[in-house]
Motif scaffolding. Structure first.
Motif, short mmCIF file in Angstrom:
data_model
loop_
_atom_site.label_atom_id
_atom_site.label_comp_id
_atom_site.label_asym_id
_atom_site.label_seq_id
_atom_site.Cartn_x
_atom_site.Cartn_y
_atom_site.Cartn_z
N THR B 193 6.07 14.34 -9.14
CA THR B 193 6.28 13.93 -7.76
C THR B 193 7.34 12.84 -7.65
O THR B 193 7.86 12.59 -6.57
CB THR B 193 4.99 13.36 -7.14
OG1 THR B 193 4.55 12.28 -7.97
CG2 THR B 193 3.91 14.43 -7.05
N TRP B 203 -0.28 6.17 -9.04
CA TRP B 203 0.85 6.03 -8.11
C TRP B 203 1.51 4.68 -8.33
O TRP B 203 0.83 3.66 -8.42
CB TRP B 203 0.38 6.18 -6.67
CG TRP B 203 -0.34 7.47 -6.42
CD1 TRP B 203 -1.63 7.62 -6.02
CD2 TRP B 203 0.17 8.79 -6.58
NE1 TRP B 203 -1.95 8.96 -5.92
CE2 TRP B 203 -0.86 9.71 -6.26
CE3 TRP B 203 1.41 9.32 -6.96
CZ2 TRP B 203 -0.70 11.09 -6.31
CZ3 TRP B 203 1.58 10.70 -7.02
CH2 TRP B 203 0.52 11.57 -6.69
N LEU B 208 6.66 4.27 -4.58
CA LEU B 208 6.25 4.62 -3.21
C LEU B 208 7.13 3.91 -2.20
O LEU B 208 7.54 4.50 -1.20
CB LEU B 208 4.78 4.23 -2.96
CG LEU B 208 3.72 4.92 -3.81
CD1 LEU B 208 2.32 4.58 -3.29
CD2 LEU B 208 3.91 6.43 -3.79
N ARG B 215 0.78 5.11 0.95
CA ARG B 215 -0.28 5.34 -0.03
C ARG B 215 -1.41 6.17 0.56
O ARG B 215 -2.04 6.97 -0.14
CB ARG B 215 -0.80 3.96 -0.50
CG ARG B 215 -1.91 3.98 -1.51
CD ARG B 215 -1.37 4.40 -2.88
NE ARG B 215 -2.43 4.41 -3.90
CZ ARG B 215 -3.33 5.38 -4.04
NH1 ARG B 215 -3.31 6.40 -3.21
NH2 ARG B 215 -4.23 5.33 -5.00
N LEU B 218 -1.71 10.00 -0.10
CA LEU B 218 -1.67 10.54 -1.46
C LEU B 218 -3.06 10.91 -1.98
O LEU B 218 -4.05 10.24 -1.71
CB LEU B 218 -1.04 9.51 -2.41
CG LEU B 218 0.40 9.15 -2.09
CD1 LEU B 218 0.90 8.10 -3.07
CD2 LEU B 218 1.29 10.38 -2.14
#
Ligand code: ATP
Lengths: 256, 500
Positions: B193, B203, B208, B215, B218
């Motif tokens: 990703t 993550w 991000l 967030r 996700l």
């Protein structure tokens, strides 16, 4: 011989009219040209379209001579295409039996291997894709001679070379073996090309029912045959089963 | 007699979706498959309809069960494998996608890459997530989508929208959708990703921020083999025990569990993955660092990946756009009519050159044309292009990895081409081996799901299922190989120069 089949005559007449015409023709025109009722002509044309001898334009519904007819007599199934289309099935046959598996087609007096899958187990094995196997001394070859008229013609008048003590070199004995293969739908060769080697094979048919290839396994006589020296029934069943699956995948037995 | 038990794989690919059942010996016992539509709204854009794909899943799963005569209770686990990077965003309340899925091949996010690079350098991005800043990966696709509409961004920030790769979209729907569907993904998919930190396997807040992805949208990242929930629809009560990206699945399906194991898939594109064990290896030679798989309770296994953008698709181009052959397999028939390429080379840099060059502006060239060159020579050059590109990726991999590859395990549709496989053995100077039944992607998902469900006790059992179907050994002399490689490299330079 004065008896003829009427629908074949009519189909031939339709093809003759179509091949004389440069533009695609409508059903009405065609029916009139050969003196048939429209439904009769339509039935014949539909069959010819299925066989690839006539093409129908999707938008206008008009008919013209099909590419299958133009190539008739010149093309045979490409061996690389045969491999692409049958790879997974031949793999499956090798996986289920543990033996090496091949698919072969008749070319120039021999059974030519299109795809070869190794037997289970370690050790070096040679790929023999493209190799020409003798028609009379291998299971794959016998199936082709039994079912493919071209292969059958090619052994007429040719000497049957002796490769082992068990090779069939007598013509009437070979004819009996081929008749058996046609009856049972499979063939075997035990110690006929090499003393220690046995093979079992079955025919692969295309959409029209024509035998285009033979598929089979090969391995030591001790593994492939039972105590009486006959091919093991469970292995025969696997080979015949896969040959049917491949034939189905190539369109055989599918409703038109 | 108790009813036989099976493990199922659901393979959501770029062109089709299939469901297969496997037995304990690792044999495929049933298969159901359907294609979905490709949407090309503009040049360079490629979309799929997520609802169409979900409808197809609702058909193929029951079909595969029926084909094997199995009830859901006979399926001990289901593994999902999928086209990677393809991006879906949907409304958590209605279950409707807010946009078609943006497919990995889609290049629209090139417009946001400069903005991303302004916030975080390419080197920094690559250090965190292992990936080069190109259009393939999901992060820039999400940014493009949310940048395209302030109302979408607002809904995403409020937590009303969910993001997922195809696996996430399917698991959410399989486990109930709006009525409590699980919003999860696995590490292999998350590693594509551009939003996941390779070190923490979670993550990455900095990533991000650079991609401007809230967030809240996700999914939770889980190990590849772990519990992803239980199906509610289209059949009830099957445990989802594995999720794994397609190329990682094919490595797993080839029993590439350990450090040093590698495989190359030859389909539309070519994908070489090398398992590098429990520590991520940072490539000095243009390869991608990614996750191979992770088992619950164990540390993850990493991989180096080199992809070839154009492999089988060059053959397709020869067939469909140039009309020089009638079927893909005919390329081999044609090529075999001549002993060599007649001095002709094809570099298929249709959308630039990827690993190990990363030259997005390179364009395709055909060089060495003389009146002597025939269609057959071109067909040979087409196959050689795939073999040389494989050589370049292998060279890069050998330079990054501790030990050179000793043999190459292959799979995919192009392995039907014996001449190509022989060329690869010749150009790489190592044996090329093909395992039985090339369906390694589904097999890998089934292996992972079966391990998760306890259907197989350990990976050793699965390793014994691996069986060699064919092997090609090198036969080319070193002189010829080196000379030809030299000429191929010159052709590549021309392709790079042409785009510059
Ligand atoms: N005999 C052959 N020689 C060369 N190329 C071939 C041959 N047969 C198929 N191909 C090529 O292989 C590709 C198809 O392989 P495969 O089915 O693995 O593709 P894929 O679309 O990548 O896979 P999937 O649909 O599983 O995601 C096509 O691009 C086709 O041109």
């Amino acid at each position: 011989m004065s008896r003829t089949v009427q629908s074949v005559e009519r189909a031939a007449a339709l093809l003759r009219v179509l091949s004389a015409e440069s533009e695609p023709m409508a059903l009405g025109q065609l029916a009139a040209a050969v003196g048939l009722a429209k439904p009769t002509a339509h039935g014949l044309l539909r069959t010819l379209v299925e066989a690839g001898f006539v093409d129908q334009e999707p938008t206008t519904g008009r008919y013209q001579v099909g590419s299958g007819l133009l190539h008739l007599g010149s093309v045979s199934l490409d061996l690389n295409e045969l491999r692409s289309e049958t790879l997974n099935w031949v793999d499956t046959l090798a996986a289920r039996t543990g033996e090496e598996a091949r698919i072969a087609a008749y070319r120039d007096g021999a059974a030519v291997v299109a795809h070869h899958v190794f037997r289970a187990g370690p050790g070096t094995q040679e790929m023999d894709t493209g190799r020409a196997l003798p028609l009379h001394a291998t299971a794959l070859g016998k199936v082709l001679v039994a079912f493919d008229p071209g292969a059958a013609r090619s052994v007429v008048g040719q000497p049957l070379d002796r490769l082992t003590f068990r090779t069939i070199t007598d013509r009437s004995e070979l004819l009996r073996a081929l008749a058996d293969a046609r009856d049972t739908g499979w063939a075997s060769a035990v110690s006929e090309s090499r003393p220690e080697l046995a093979g079992i094979a079955a025919p692969v048919r295309d959409r029209g029912g024509y035998v285009v290839a033979a598929v089979g396994i090969a391995g030591p006589v001790l593994r492939l045959c039972d105590a009486r020296g006959l091919p093991r029934a469970d292995l025969v069943e696997q080979v015949v089963g896969v040959s049917r699956s491949i034939s189905r995948a190539l369109g055989h037995g599918r409703a038109a | 007699m108790t009813a036989p038990q099976y493990v199922a794989a659901l393979d959501q690919g770029t062109t089709s979706t299939r469901c297969m059942l496997f037995d304990r010996e690792g044999r495929m016992v049933s298969l159901a498959q359907r294609e979905h539509h490709q949407h090309y709204p503009r040049a360079g854009w490629v979309e799929h309809d997520p609802m169409e794909i979900w409808d197809i899943v609702c058909q193929v799963v029951p079909e595969a069960l029926a084909d094997a005569g199995a009830s859901p209770s006979q399926v001990v686990g289901l593994g999902i494998t999928n086209q990677r990077e393809t991006t879906v965003v949907w409304d958590r309340h209605t279950g409707r996608p807010v946009h078609n899925a943006i497919v990995w091949q889609d290049t629209r996010s090139s417009s946001v890459l400069p903005a991303v690079a302004a916030e975080m350098t390419e080197a920094d991005i690559q250090a965190r997530c292992g990936l080069p800043l190109v259009t393939y990966f999901s992060g820039p696709k999400v940014r493009w989508l949310l940048d395209s509409s302030p109302s979408l961004r607002e809904r995403a920030e409020r937590g009303d929208l969910l993001f997922g790769t195809m696996d996430t979209w399917l698991v959410w729907n399989l486990t109930g959708g709006v009525a409590g569907g699980a919003h999860v993904t696995d590490v292999t998919n998350a590693s594509r990703t551009m939003l996941m930190d390779l070190g923490t396997l979670d993550w990455g807040p900095e990533l991000l921020a650079a991609m401007r992805v809230p967030r809240a949208m996700l999914p939770e990242i889980r190990p590849t083999v772990s519990s992803f929930g239980t199906t509610v629809s289209p059949v009830e009560g099957i445990s989802l025990t594995a999720v794994i990206g397609d190329q990682q699945a094919s490595l797993f399906g080839q029993a590439g569990f350990d450090r040093g194991d590698a495989k190359c898939t030859f389909g539309t594109g070519g994908f070489l993955l090398l398992n590098t064990g429990p520590t991520p290896v940072r490539s000095q030679h243009g390869l991608i660092t990614t996750v191979a798989h992770a088992m619950e309770g164990e540390s993850a296994a990493y991989a180096l990946e080199g992809s070839i953008a154009v492999a089988g698709s060059l053959v397709q181009w020869f067939r469909d756009s140039l009309g020089l052959i009638r079927s893909a397999a005919e390329i081999e028939t044609q090529a075999l009519t001549v002993p060599d390429n007649g001095g002709c080379y094809v570099v298929p840099a249709f959308t630039g050159l990827y690993a190990p060059h990363w030259e997005p502006d390179a364009r395709g060239v055909i060089v060495g044309l003389t009146s002597y060159v025939t269609k057959a020579h071109l067909c040979r050059a087409v196959l050689e292009a795939t073999a040389w590109q494989t050589r370049e990726v292998i060279d890069a991999m050998n330079a990054d990895a501790a030990a050179p590859l000793e043999r190459l395990a292959v799979d995919g549709g192009m392995t039907a081409d014996n001449l190509l496989m022989q060329m690869i053995a010749d150009f790489l100077d190592i044996p090329v081996v093909r395992p039985m039944v090339a369906e390694t992607v589904s097999r890998g998902a089934a292996y992972a799901a079966g391990l998760g469900a306890g259907y197989w006790p350990d990976r050793e059992v699965l390793r014994r299922h691996w069986r060699r179907a064919a092997e090609w050994r090198p036969t080319m002399s070193a002189n010829v190989r080196d000379d030809e490689y030299q000429r191929w490299r010159r052709a590549v330079e021309l392709a790079i120069g042409w785009g510059a």
